[in-house]
Motif scaffolding. Structure first.
Motif, PDB file in Angstrom:
ATOM      1  N   UNK A   1     -21.494 -16.105 -25.309  1.00  0.00           N
ATOM      2  CA  UNK A   1     -20.122 -16.154 -25.012  1.00  0.00           C
ATOM      3  C   UNK A   1     -19.678 -15.482 -23.756  1.00  0.00           C
ATOM      4  N   UNK A   2     -20.638 -14.628 -23.080  1.00  0.00           N
ATOM      5  CA  UNK A   2     -20.365 -14.353 -22.018  1.00  0.00           C
ATOM      6  C   UNK A   2     -20.273 -14.952 -20.847  1.00  0.00           C
ATOM      7  N   UNK A   3     -21.298 -15.902 -20.676  1.00  0.00           N
ATOM      8  CA  UNK A   3     -21.081 -16.995 -19.648  1.00  0.00           C
ATOM      9  C   UNK A   3     -20.335 -18.140 -19.720  1.00  0.00           C
ATOM     10  N   UNK A   4     -20.170 -18.379 -20.965  1.00  0.00           N
ATOM     11  CA  UNK A   4     -19.783 -19.921 -20.884  1.00  0.00           C
ATOM     12  C   UNK A   4     -18.483 -19.775 -21.582  1.00  0.00           C
ATOM     13  N   UNK A   5     -17.579 -18.799 -21.753  1.00  0.00           N
ATOM     14  CA  UNK A   5     -16.318 -18.986 -22.115  1.00  0.00           C
ATOM     15  C   UNK A   5     -14.871 -18.818 -21.068  1.00  0.00           C
ATOM     16  N   UNK A   6     -15.525 -19.121 -19.845  1.00  0.00           N
ATOM     17  CA  UNK A   6     -14.727 -19.147 -18.892  1.00  0.00           C
ATOM     18  C   UNK A   6     -13.737 -20.193 -18.819  1.00  0.00           C
ATOM     19  N   UNK A   7     -13.893 -21.278 -19.606  1.00  0.00           N
ATOM     20  CA  UNK A   7     -12.758 -22.421 -19.730  1.00  0.00           C
ATOM     21  C   UNK A   7     -12.695 -22.656 -21.062  1.00  0.00           C
ATOM     22  N   UNK A   8     -11.886 -22.985 -21.736  1.00  0.00           N
ATOM     23  CA  UNK A   8     -11.356 -23.201 -23.111  1.00  0.00           C
ATOM     24  C   UNK A   8     -12.293 -24.497 -23.525  1.00  0.00           C
ATOM     25  N   UNK A   9     -12.633 -25.442 -22.752  1.00  0.00           N
ATOM     26  CA  UNK A   9     -13.421 -26.676 -23.390  1.00  0.00           C
ATOM     27  C   UNK A   9     -14.799 -26.295 -23.581  1.00  0.00           C
ATOM     28  N   UNK A  10     -15.253 -25.255 -22.609  1.00  0.00           N
ATOM     29  CA  UNK A  10     -16.738 -24.750 -22.759  1.00  0.00           C
ATOM     30  C   UNK A  10     -16.597 -23.900 -24.131  1.00  0.00           C
ATOM     31  N   UNK A  11     -15.670 -22.896 -24.082  1.00  0.00           N
ATOM     32  CA  UNK A  11     -15.463 -22.148 -25.308  1.00  0.00           C
ATOM     33  C   UNK A  11     -15.490 -22.865 -26.752  1.00  0.00           C
ATOM     34  N   UNK A  12     -14.663 -23.946 -26.667  1.00  0.00           N
ATOM     35  CA  UNK A  12     -14.704 -25.024 -27.728  1.00  0.00           C
ATOM     36  C   UNK A  12     -15.988 -25.556 -28.228  1.00  0.00           C
TER      37      UNK A  12
ATOM     38  N   UNK B   1      -4.861 -24.076 -18.488  1.00  0.00           N
ATOM     39  CA  UNK B   1      -5.247 -24.158 -19.848  1.00  0.00           C
ATOM     40  C   UNK B   1      -5.720 -25.740 -19.955  1.00  0.00           C
ATOM     41  N   UNK B   2      -6.726 -25.819 -20.518  1.00  0.00           N
ATOM     42  CA  UNK B   2      -7.523 -26.988 -20.819  1.00  0.00           C
ATOM     43  C   UNK B   2      -7.976 -27.981 -19.630  1.00  0.00           C
ATOM     44  N   UNK B   3      -8.405 -26.944 -18.539  1.00  0.00           N
ATOM     45  CA  UNK B   3      -8.984 -27.350 -17.264  1.00  0.00           C
ATOM     46  C   UNK B   3     -10.175 -28.050 -17.858  1.00  0.00           C
ATOM     47  N   UNK B   4     -10.507 -29.314 -17.113  1.00  0.00           N
ATOM     48  CA  UNK B   4     -11.671 -30.218 -17.523  1.00  0.00           C
ATOM     49  C   UNK B   4     -11.636 -30.666 -18.741  1.00  0.00           C
ATOM     50  N   UNK B   5     -10.430 -30.842 -19.544  1.00  0.00           N
ATOM     51  CA  UNK B   5     -10.109 -31.593 -20.673  1.00  0.00           C
ATOM     52  C   UNK B   5     -10.616 -32.993 -20.701  1.00  0.00           C
ATOM     53  N   UNK B   6     -10.745 -33.515 -19.477  1.00  0.00           N
ATOM     54  CA  UNK B   6     -11.307 -34.904 -19.446  1.00  0.00           C
ATOM     55  C   UNK B   6     -12.702 -34.775 -19.753  1.00  0.00           C
ATOM     56  N   UNK B   7     -13.410 -33.804 -19.886  1.00  0.00           N
ATOM     57  CA  UNK B   7     -14.975 -33.791 -20.339  1.00  0.00           C
ATOM     58  C   UNK B   7     -14.787 -34.295 -21.731  1.00  0.00           C
ATOM     59  N   UNK B   8     -13.647 -33.819 -22.589  1.00  0.00           N
ATOM     60  CA  UNK B   8     -13.738 -34.399 -24.238  1.00  0.00           C
ATOM     61  C   UNK B   8     -12.749 -35.572 -24.385  1.00  0.00           C
ATOM     62  N   UNK B   9     -11.637 -35.576 -23.593  1.00  0.00           N
ATOM     63  CA  UNK B   9     -10.442 -36.401 -24.034  1.00  0.00           C
ATOM     64  C   UNK B   9     -10.190 -37.716 -22.949  1.00  0.00           C
ATOM     65  N   UNK B  10     -11.101 -37.774 -22.014  1.00  0.00           N
ATOM     66  CA  UNK B  10     -11.023 -38.657 -21.026  1.00  0.00           C
ATOM     67  C   UNK B  10     -10.227 -38.647 -19.729  1.00  0.00           C
ATOM     68  N   UNK B  11     -10.044 -39.340 -19.043  1.00  0.00           N
ATOM     69  CA  UNK B  11      -9.324 -39.082 -17.514  1.00  0.00           C
ATOM     70  C   UNK B  11      -8.048 -38.753 -17.708  1.00  0.00           C
ATOM     71  N   UNK B  12      -7.407 -39.149 -18.919  1.00  0.00           N
ATOM     72  CA  UNK B  12      -6.039 -39.215 -18.912  1.00  0.00           C
ATOM     73  C   UNK B  12      -5.556 -37.548 -19.154  1.00  0.00           C
ATOM     74  N   UNK B  13      -6.527 -36.971 -19.731  1.00  0.00           N
ATOM     75  CA  UNK B  13      -6.057 -35.523 -19.956  1.00  0.00           C
ATOM     76  C   UNK B  13      -6.601 -34.678 -18.735  1.00  0.00           C
TER      77      UNK B  13
END
Length: 190
Positions: free
Chosen positions: A13-24, A134-146
């Motif tokens: 959790x220390x290294x990969x929770x800097x973004x919510x998407x990565x934490x998810x 919040x939800x930066x790089x959400x396009x990784x999961x939700x596509x380019x519209x996010x």
């Protein structure tokens, strides 16, 4: 389970929770991997001695982490690349389960849920306070519209590993304060 082992399981959790998407992503992987590892270790407990089980648990954990990484690559290559260094660390909770004599499937599921909730809490706090989004790089999961929402104020320290340690310490302090344990009780638990 001893407190030192519980803290060891939080290393990813220390290294990969800097973004919510990565934490998810790491939270969901841990939520699935930790109980599955306990399920696979259960029949081995009767057949293997202490050292054999300690050797088998990281192998099972590494195998499950590799499978999770392959599945994540099929689903989202960007998220898989972002978590590539941290997914193998999910073998640590498997090692902790092997060293704990009281582990069962229910307790492992609770541990996985606690891991996922801690990942989400750290991800939200570190992204909002550190990146100002919040939800930066959400396009990784939700596509380019996010696309992410951005604010102008941020604390960049929280995006680094040191900030992760600070935030994790603050979350533990809040947890200890909310459970109202004395310092002597905490030392005895360790």
């Amino acid at each position: 389970m001893k407190r030192g082992l519980q803290l060891l399981t939080l290393a990813p959790l220390i290294g990969c929770t800097d973004l919510l998407i990565k934490a998810l992503g790491i939270g969901l992987a841990g939520l699935l991997l930790i109980p599955l590892c306990a399920l696979l270790l259960a029949p081995l407990r009767a057949r293997l001695s202490g050292n054999g089980l300690v050797l088998a648990a990281p192998l099972i954990g590494a195998t499950l982490a590799s499978c999770a990484e392959l599945a994540l690559q099929l689903f989202s290559a960007e998220l898989a690349n972002a978590l590539a260094l941290f997914l193998p660390l999910l073998a640590l909770p498997c090692l902790a389960q092997a060293l704990d004599d009281d582990t069962n499937i229910k307790r492992a599921a609770q541990t996985g849920l606690l891991f996922a909730l801690t990942a989400l809490a750290m991800g939200v706090l570190r992204e909002v306070l550190g990146h100002g989004s919040l939800f930066a790089h959400a396009d990784w999961l939700l596509g380019p519209a996010a696309t992410g929402w951005h604010w102008t104020a941020s604390l960049p320290l929280l995006t680094h590993s040191a900030g992760g340690f600070i935030l994790l310490g603050l979350l533990f302090a809040l947890l200890c304060h909310s459970t109202k344990t004395t310092p002597d009780e905490r030392r005895q638990a360790l």
